[in-house]
Design an enzyme around this catalytic site. Structure first.
Site, mmCIF file in Angstrom:
data_model
loop_
_atom_site.group_PDB
_atom_site.id
_atom_site.type_symbol
_atom_site.label_atom_id
_atom_site.label_comp_id
_atom_site.label_asym_id
_atom_site.label_seq_id
_atom_site.Cartn_x
_atom_site.Cartn_y
_atom_site.Cartn_z
ATOM 1 C CG ASP A 216 116.458 57.158 -13.398
ATOM 2 O OD1 ASP A 216 116.132 56.771 -12.259
ATOM 3 O OD2 ASP A 216 117.217 56.492 -14.149
ATOM 4 C CG ASP B 193 118.043 50.382 -11.872
ATOM 5 O OD1 ASP B 193 116.973 50.993 -11.714
ATOM 6 O OD2 ASP B 193 119.063 50.903 -12.338
#
Length: 444
Positions: free
Chosen positions: A149, A205
């Site tokens: 991430d 996302d």
């Protein structure tokens, strides 16, 4: 005695990090399950074990969904005094190695999560400055996949440098670990991601909503030419099965992600998966588009208002086509009318093609030159076009030039090369020709 400065110089020469990812993985887009949307930071050992068992019992493993990825929230909030990451003992009392063993025993692959910043997005320790130590831990536990991430970077940090550092650390372990770059598309990873990871997020996302689905799709259009075996665009996880999407929208999610050659990562709680949503995930002929041997991503080839047509080539000369109706209101009981001309997908204008509906697993018929159908709002029609043999006899020597040669970006002005392509995509340059660019599906 060797002078210390000379010794350091010699050492640097022999331990220079690899300039590319060296794992031989993701020759086709990865398929599997990610824990985030289902369990978020509450994930625990039993959740993962049950999910592994359900991937098998529901037939998902046999369909190809073989990676089980444990997302954020698995570790303690602090490293050990020695600097190691350790699993949260209250939620993972058996530890990561035992959990990986449970997953592997079901012929699944085990994935883990880390972050390139100082903390993960959920506030757990990041891997910035600990890349070698963490990569060795992941390899030692038996990890086969790493989602990496992009939260909490240090000021002035280069995104590419942070991801390259973990790439080098993973290479150094000697264990093949699929490397998924989750940097949200912020520094155009499609331009450099092939040298660093096996896939790269093109978007933020995803969530189980129509707006999220079309936003992530729109931000992935035009990127097909950068993908290919070992390196894929990733518009984020599937939302099939999650509350918030109609069945038509779920069909669109799987079909469009399959055609884009995105990784197909399930994110719904399998314990609550409905039969209708399971049938979508198990649509073998749609998934086959994603896993096609040619390895060329599809893309948007036509748009008129709320109607869009996506297409891509398949091994052997077939084409995958998706009619996508984004309209908010029905244009009639049967939906909006779409027409595809065969020359739009690289065939001659008079080519006869056999048209098959992949969700229905039904041959619609044979059509010459064009095919029309209606699609309801927020839904798709997913087609496989197979050309009849006769038209190819017109080509000299019986050669079938449209078999594997057509690309959805060919001849499309919106996909023309830009200066940033020439400056950044060094992996696409032909040896001895600084200006020529190769087909990304060939130059790998």
């Amino acid at each position: 005695m060797v002078h210390p400065v000379l010794a350091l110089t010699l050492a640097a020469l022999f331990v220079r990090p690899c300039a590319s990812l060296d794992n031989g993985l993701a020759l086709k887009p990865a398929m599997g399950f990610n824990t985030w949307s289902s369990f978020a930071l509450r994930v625990n050992e039993e959740d993962v074990r049950q999910t592994a068992d359900l991937l098998v019992s529901l037939g998902l493993k046999d369909m190809g969904y073989t990676y089980l990825v444990l997302d954020d929230g698995w570790s303690e909030h602090e490293r050990t005094p020695d600097g190691d990451l350790v699993a949260d003992y209250s939620r993972f009392p058996g530890g990561m190695a035992a959990l990986a063993g449970h997953v592997h025993a079901r012929n699944l692959s085990f994935g883990m999560y880390a972050d390139s910043g100082t903390s993960t997005c959920g506030g757990y320790p990041g891997s910035r400055g600990f890349e070698a130590r963490d990569a060795a831990a992941f390899a030692g536990w038996g990890a086969d996949y790493l989602k990496y991430d992009n939260c909490y970077p240090k000021e002035g940090d280069s995104v590419r440098a942070r991801y390259s550092a973990m790439r080098d650390a993973l290479n150094a372990t000697g264990r093949p670990i699929l490397f998924s770059l989750c940097e949200w598309g912020v520094e155009e990873p499609w331009l450099w991601g092939r040298a660093v990871g096996n896939s790269w997020r093109t978007t933020g996302d995803s969530s189980a909503s129509w707006l999220s689905l079309v936003n992530n799709l729109d931000n992935s259009v035009g990127l097909a030419r950068y993908a290919g075996p070992g390196a894929w665009n990733d518009p984020d996880m599937l939302q099939v099965g999650n509350p918030g999407l109609t069945l038509g929208e779920q069909r669109a999610n799987l079909a469009l992600w399959s055609l884009l050659k995105s990784p197909l990562m399930i994110s719904t709680r399998l314990q609550e998966l409905s039969n209708a949503s399971a049938a979508i995930l198990l649509a073998a002929e749609v998934v086959a588009i994603n896993q096609d041997d040619l390895g060329v991503a599809g893309d948007l080839i036509w748009k008129q208002g709320s109607k869009e047509i996506y297409a891509g080539p398949l091994a052997g000369g077939d084409r995958a086509v998706v009619f996508f109706n984004r309209a908010e209101h029905d244009e009639g009981a049967a939906g909006a009318r779409f027409t595809l001309r065969t020359e739009q997908v690289g065939y001659q204008e008079d080519t006869a093609v056999r048209v098959r509906d992949l969700y229905a697993r039904h041959d619609i018929g044979t059509f010459r030159g064009r095919f029309s159908a209606r699609v309801p709002p927020h839904d798709v029609l997913v087609l496989r076009l197979t050309p009849e043999a006769a038209p190819f006899l017109k080509w000299e020597g019986g050669r079938r030039p449209q078999d594997d040669g057509w690309r959805p970006w060919t001849g499309q002005a919106i996909y023309a090369e830009h200066e940033e392509d020439l400056e950044n995509i060094t992996w696409r340059k032909t040896e001895g020709d600084d200006d020529a660019l190769e087909d990304p599906a060939v130059a790998i």
